[in-house]
Design an enzyme around this catalytic site. Structure first.
Site, PDB file in Angstrom:
ATOM      1  N   GLU A 258       1.956 -15.824  -6.782  1.00  0.00           N
ATOM      2  CA  GLU A 258       2.114 -14.089  -7.309  1.00  0.00           C
ATOM      3  C   GLU A 258       3.462 -13.946  -8.425  1.00  0.00           C
ATOM      4  O   GLU A 258       4.153 -14.376  -8.752  1.00  0.00           O
ATOM      5  CB  GLU A 258       3.024 -14.452  -5.820  1.00  0.00           C
TER       6      GLU A 258
ATOM      7  N   ARG B 107       7.036  -8.917   6.148  1.00  0.00           N
ATOM      8  CA  ARG B 107       7.265  -9.675   5.120  1.00  0.00           C
ATOM      9  C   ARG B 107       7.197  -9.013   4.034  1.00  0.00           C
ATOM     10  O   ARG B 107       5.846  -8.292   3.768  1.00  0.00           O
ATOM     11  CB  ARG B 107       7.076 -11.435   4.987  1.00  0.00           C
TER      12      ARG B 107
ATOM     13  N   ASN C 229       6.496  -8.386  -0.067  1.00  0.00           N
ATOM     14  CA  ASN C 229       5.440  -8.724  -0.457  1.00  0.00           C
ATOM     15  C   ASN C 229       5.780  -8.737  -2.115  1.00  0.00           C
ATOM     16  O   ASN C 229       7.071  -8.867  -2.081  1.00  0.00           O
ATOM     17  CB  ASN C 229       3.999  -8.199  -0.502  1.00  0.00           C
TER      18      ASN C 229
ATOM     19  N   GLU D 195      -0.543 -12.258   7.889  1.00  0.00           N
ATOM     20  CA  GLU D 195      -1.947 -12.084   7.549  1.00  0.00           C
ATOM     21  C   GLU D 195      -2.474 -13.209   8.826  1.00  0.00           C
ATOM     22  O   GLU D 195      -1.640 -14.273   9.231  1.00  0.00           O
ATOM     23  CB  GLU D 195      -2.772 -12.631   6.336  1.00  0.00           C
TER      24      GLU D 195
ATOM     25  N   ASN E  88       1.400  -3.273  -2.682  1.00  0.00           N
ATOM     26  CA  ASN E  88       1.324  -4.174  -4.608  1.00  0.00           C
ATOM     27  C   ASN E  88       2.060  -3.998  -4.949  1.00  0.00           C
ATOM     28  O   ASN E  88       2.808  -3.926  -5.304  1.00  0.00           O
ATOM     29  CB  ASN E  88       0.173  -4.536  -3.573  1.00  0.00           C
TER      30      ASN E  88
ATOM     31  N   ASP F 186      -4.647  -5.747  -6.363  1.00  0.00           N
ATOM     32  CA  ASP F 186      -3.220  -7.303  -6.354  1.00  0.00           C
ATOM     33  C   ASP F 186      -2.136  -6.568  -6.800  1.00  0.00           C
ATOM     34  O   ASP F 186      -1.490  -4.776  -7.066  1.00  0.00           O
ATOM     35  CB  ASP F 186      -3.789  -8.814  -6.089  1.00  0.00           C
TER      36      ASP F 186
HETATM   37  C1  BGC Z   1      -0.239 -10.432  -0.768  1.00  0.00           C
HETATM   38  C2  BGC Z   1      -1.420 -11.976  -0.332  1.00  0.00           C
HETATM   39  C3  BGC Z   1      -2.726 -11.380  -0.223  1.00  0.00           C
HETATM   40  C4  BGC Z   1      -3.368 -10.713  -0.927  1.00  0.00           C
HETATM   41  C5  BGC Z   1      -4.239  -9.585  -1.316  1.00  0.00           C
HETATM   42  C6  BGC Z   1      -1.699 -10.359  -2.337  1.00  0.00           C
HETATM   43  O1  BGC Z   1      -0.516  -9.119  -3.028  1.00  0.00           O
HETATM   44  O2  BGC Z   1       0.641 -11.418  -0.903  1.00  0.00           O
HETATM   45  O3  BGC Z   1      -1.059 -12.358   1.288  1.00  0.00           O
HETATM   46  O4  BGC Z   1      -3.538 -11.907   0.940  1.00  0.00           O
HETATM   47  O5  BGC Z   1      -1.925  -9.973  -1.561  1.00  0.00           O
HETATM   48  O6  BGC Z   1      -4.660  -8.917  -2.403  1.00  0.00           O
HETATM   49 CA    CA Z   2       0.804  -9.127  -4.824  1.00  0.00          CA
END
Ligand code: BGC
Ligand code: CA
Ligand code: BGC
Length: 329
Positions: free
Chosen positions: A41, A123, A125, A143, A176, A231
């Site tokens: 990521e 957490r 992201n 999740e 996200n 995402d």
């Molecule tokens: C998260 C993942 C998640 C995904 C879904 C990511 O940014 O870190 O845990 O499953 O997004 O799009």
């Molecule tokens: Ca992401």
């Protein structure tokens, strides 16, 4: 994990689909094969060092891939790490578990600056600096399997240059992607579960966001197979958005004025998570993906490149450097 640029796996050096636009030949190559073992990521191009930073969220690892030597180094932290971004005065900011922390790579030292969501099972992201160097980062519930979680547990925060934390949004499910318009007057932000890219009026001086609306709607359940979940994202200098489509194995360029898909790039791994522009001219798109959720057999037989970092060239567009967070100043 080391591999030198395109030599890594020339067999995936194919551009598999373009729904429009002819132009220079596009190609997709692997730059770090299986770089991440869980959720690869948060790619971030560090212009000063020509390195690509990215994280392996659930492994708690921060990676640094040197585009000159082809070497991929990593450092292990003692919680999940949602994002990494360099600081102007040295070191990196990371979203570590529920903390925003400063990390000194050489000393392997981490200093927690702020902790959030005290009563919640969440957490950090995705996180990124805005064009003034203010850090934005959001949280998500834990999740039970990818995209399956208790909704509305997350929030979106900003960390000001003086160290103050502000809460901007709550009831977020998977906080996200973040991106800003060329004139810095609009902020784009993704919550993956409603499958929407939102736009806000953005005041770069005060760091306030207002007037939330939907810029891109991924649609109803019938589009999950083709588009997946929005995402991570980035923007190009023409003001178009590039959104990683988790579970669809692609990155799609959208027109944020019309919400329409312009073109897409496909990858030989389904859980594409995020993208950023990088390279000497900021005209290469770096793309991360996840391996978490695949069985060992699926990994071996169907998606052996899951967790890899890909590079797309020949798109004919550019991004620009992101300013580092000014902290400890
Ligand atoms: C998260 C993942 C998640 C995904 C879904 C990511 O940014 O870190 O845990 O499953 O997004 O799009
Ligand atoms: Ca992401
Ligand atoms: C461990 C990682 C683990 C992470 C989960 C860390 O303490 O080192 O291996 O995945 O916690 O958040």
């Amino acid at each position: 994990m080391r591999c030198a640029g395109d030599e890594c796996n020339p067999s995936v050096g194919v551009f598999r689909k373009s729904s429009s636009v002819s132009g220079p030949a596009m190609s997709v190559t692997v730059v770090v094969k299986n770089g991440a073992s869980t959720v690869g990521e948060g790619p971030h191009w560090d212009e000063a060092t020509q390195t690509l930073l990215y994280v392996d969220i659930l492994a708690g690892d921060v990676h640094r891939w040197n585009s000159v030597t082809g070497q991929d180094e990593k450092i292990h932290l003692d919680a999940s790490v949602g994002f990494v971004t360099p600081c102007r005065k040295g070191g990196y900011m990371v979203g570590l578990g529920k903390s925003l922390a400063h990390m000194n790579w050489e000393a392997n030292a981490v200093t927690n600056l702020q902790e959030v969501d005290l009563e919640k099972n969440t957490r950090f992201n995705d996180g990124k600096c805005d064009p003034s160097g203010r850090l934005w980062a959001g949280t998500m519930g834990m999740e039970t399997k990818p995209t399956v979680l208790e909704h509305y547990q997350g929030s979106l925060y900003s960390l000001e240059k003086d160290g103050t934390l502000k809460t901007h949004l709550d009831k977020i499910s998977i906080s996200n992607g973040l991106a800003w318009s060329e004139d810095n007057r609009t902020m784009f932000y993704i919550d993956s579960i409603p499958r929407k890219v939102y736009a806000f009026d953005f005041d770069i001086t005060t760091g306030e966001i207002s007037n939330q609306r939907t810029a891109v709607d991924f649609g109803g359940p019938d589009t999950i197979e083709s588009l997946g979940f929005p995402d991570g994202m980035t923007s190009d200098t023409e003001g178009k958005l590039w959104v990683a489509c988790y579970s669809a194995g692609k990155v799609v360029q959208f027109d944020c004025e019309t919400g329409k898909e312009l073109r897409s790039v496909e990858f030989p791994a389904k859980k594409t998570t995020s993208c950023c522009f990088g390279g000497k001219n900021f005209d290469e798109l770096y793309v991360t993906c996840a391996k978490t959720g695949l069985t060992e057999e699926e990994f071996q037989t169907q998606q052996p490149l899951a967790g890899s970092v890909f590079k797309v060239t020949g798109l004919g567009v550019k991004g620009k450097p992101i300013k580092g967070l000014m902290i400890h100043s």
